[in-house]
Write an enzyme that holds these catalytic residues in place. Structure first.
Site, PDB file in Angstrom:
ATOM      1  N   ARG A 104       0.816  -1.211   0.000  1.00  0.00           N
ATOM      2  CA  ARG A 104       0.000   0.000   0.000  1.00  0.00           C
ATOM      3  C   ARG A 104       0.851   1.263   0.000  1.00  0.00           C
ATOM      4  O   ARG A 104       0.574   2.213  -0.730  1.00  0.00           O
ATOM      5  CB  ARG A 104      -0.934  -0.004   1.215  1.00  0.00           C
ATOM      6  CG  ARG A 104      -1.953   1.122   1.238  1.00  0.00           C
ATOM      7  CD  ARG A 104      -3.013   0.932   0.169  1.00  0.00           C
ATOM      8  NE  ARG A 104      -2.680   1.577  -1.100  1.00  0.00           N
ATOM      9  CZ  ARG A 104      -3.094   1.140  -2.274  1.00  0.00           C
ATOM     10  NH1 ARG A 104      -3.816   0.041  -2.368  1.00  0.00           N
ATOM     11  NH2 ARG A 104      -2.765   1.781  -3.372  1.00  0.00           N
ATOM     12  N   LYS A 139       3.343  24.870  -3.252  1.00  0.00           N
ATOM     13  CA  LYS A 139       2.069  24.272  -2.833  1.00  0.00           C
ATOM     14  C   LYS A 139       2.158  22.755  -2.959  1.00  0.00           C
ATOM     15  O   LYS A 139       1.511  22.125  -3.787  1.00  0.00           O
ATOM     16  CB  LYS A 139       0.926  24.844  -3.675  1.00  0.00           C
ATOM     17  CG  LYS A 139       0.706  26.332  -3.445  1.00  0.00           C
ATOM     18  CD  LYS A 139      -0.381  26.889  -4.341  1.00  0.00           C
ATOM     19  CE  LYS A 139      -0.552  28.389  -4.113  1.00  0.00           C
ATOM     20  NZ  LYS A 139      -1.564  28.989  -5.017  1.00  0.00           N
ATOM     21  N   LYS A 171       6.706  39.308  -2.455  1.00  0.00           N
ATOM     22  CA  LYS A 171       5.334  39.207  -2.935  1.00  0.00           C
ATOM     23  C   LYS A 171       4.521  40.391  -2.437  1.00  0.00           C
ATOM     24  O   LYS A 171       5.054  41.330  -1.842  1.00  0.00           O
ATOM     25  CB  LYS A 171       4.738  37.871  -2.506  1.00  0.00           C
ATOM     26  CG  LYS A 171       5.620  36.676  -2.904  1.00  0.00           C
ATOM     27  CD  LYS A 171       4.954  35.363  -2.673  1.00  0.00           C
ATOM     28  CE  LYS A 171       4.011  35.028  -3.793  1.00  0.00           C
ATOM     29  NZ  LYS A 171       3.500  33.635  -3.694  1.00  0.00           N
ATOM     30  N   GLU A 205       7.161  40.003  -7.231  1.00  0.00           N
ATOM     31  CA  GLU A 205       5.826  39.814  -7.798  1.00  0.00           C
ATOM     32  C   GLU A 205       5.122  41.158  -7.935  1.00  0.00           C
ATOM     33  O   GLU A 205       5.173  41.991  -7.027  1.00  0.00           O
ATOM     34  CB  GLU A 205       5.018  38.905  -6.870  1.00  0.00           C
ATOM     35  CG  GLU A 205       3.562  38.738  -7.259  1.00  0.00           C
ATOM     36  CD  GLU A 205       2.769  38.025  -6.183  1.00  0.00           C
ATOM     37  OE1 GLU A 205       2.729  36.783  -6.213  1.00  0.00           O
ATOM     38  OE2 GLU A 205       2.203  38.701  -5.300  1.00  0.00           O
ATOM     39  N   ASP A 226       1.456  38.521 -11.730  1.00  0.00           N
ATOM     40  CA  ASP A 226       0.498  37.691 -11.016  1.00  0.00           C
ATOM     41  C   ASP A 226      -0.933  38.044 -11.392  1.00  0.00           C
ATOM     42  O   ASP A 226      -1.357  39.197 -11.249  1.00  0.00           O
ATOM     43  CB  ASP A 226       0.697  37.861  -9.509  1.00  0.00           C
ATOM     44  CG  ASP A 226      -0.151  36.897  -8.707  1.00  0.00           C
ATOM     45  OD1 ASP A 226      -0.153  35.699  -9.035  1.00  0.00           O
ATOM     46  OD2 ASP A 226      -0.811  37.345  -7.752  1.00  0.00           O
TER      47      ASP A 226
END
Length: 290
Positions: A104, A139, A171, A205, A226
């Site tokens: 598994r 992510k 960012k 960004e 972005d």
């Protein structure tokens, strides 16, 4: 851009697999111990039940190796290989208890990684001929980043920064702090650049066209556009005019990625490569002999 992934070292594989095995059978496999004779042997074929791109064959093998070194694996396909439904990708033989116990974990990781590689390959194929590279994001599943990013490379993609420690990426939240402090964007970027070593990449960004020139004036290596419209991506690429790497990001899908690539950007990043890839259907068809 790599189309065949480099080898994933055992130093990245074994800790993940050991943790997964300990989670799945912390005190052994009770079912196997009461139903399978200690001397029973098993033979199995890893078979594809749908087309795809392979990733994680060494991870698959490690699950059996770390359960019982007596298990033998015959690998018939390499990471990065495409396969069709019905193809046999590996053969497993050894003590039945060990093969059943590791099955598994071995399949879970292989199916996950091959799903990511297969989805990535679809993105890469969609932008073929445009010059744009497909890259992942941070992510990823906690604890599985090294494996999932390897899977992206198996699919022909490239990797973004591996962690927060690898590169500077300012960012919207970082820029908001600068504005609250009344700092000039260009000067702030120049100060950041001066504080970094010459080998460290600096990316910023932006979410508006008017931010591009001040950011470029600060001396960035890359600029991320972005959530820009296709029209504004074209404008942004024109403004940058080769002065930095241009990355497009934000809500990129398999249906839109080709249009994004045709705007002239250098890199397209998509979190979907890792957070939205489904597990590929791979099976281990097994025979146990007492």
């Amino acid at each position: 851009m790599l189309t065949i992934a480099p080898t994933l070292p055992s130093s990245r594989i074994d800790p993940v697999v050991r943790a997964a095995l300990a989670e799945d059978a912390p005190w052994g496999d009770l079912t196997g111990e009461v139903f399978l004779p200690a001397a029973a042997t098993a033979s199995a074929e890893l078979t594809a039940r749908e087309p795809g791109v392979l990733s994680g064959i060494d991870v698959f093998s490690a699950a059996f190796r770390l359960t019982d070194p007596a298990v033998r694996i015959q690998i018939l396909a390499a990471d990065g290989d495409r396969f069709d439904a019905g193809d046999v990708l590996a053969r497993v033989t050894g003590p039945a208890r060990a093969v059943v116990q590791a099955e598994r974990v071995a399949l879970n990781l292989l199916q996950r990684m091959s799903g990511i590689a297969t989805l990535t390959r679809r993105y890469v194929d969609a932008v073929e001929g445009t010059g744009a590279s497909i890259t992942d994001t941070r992510k990823t599943t906690p604890g599985l980043r090294a494996l999932e990013r390897h899977a992206v490379r198996c699919g022909g993609g490239v990797n973004h920064r591996f962690s927060l420690s690898d590169a500077v990426m300012a960012k919207d939240n970082h820029l908001a702090v600068l504005q609250q402090q009344g700092l000039d964007l260009t000067e702030a970027i120049r100060r950041a650049r001066a504080a970094l070593g010459h080998t460290t990449t600096l990316e910023v960004e932006v979410d508006r066209l008017e931010q591009i020139e001040p950011v470029l004036a600060g001396g960035v290596d890359a600029i991320m556009l972005d959530n820009f419209s296709l029209q504004d991506l074209v404008r942004g690429v024109t403004i940058v005019d080769g002065r930095a790497i241009v990355e497009a990001s934000g809500t990129v899908t398999l249906e839109t990625v080709a249009d994004v690539a045709r705007t002239g950007v250098d890199v397209i990043s998509s979190g979907a490569l890792t957070h939205s890839a489904r597990h590929l259907d791979l099976g281990l068809d097994m025979t146990v002999t007492a």
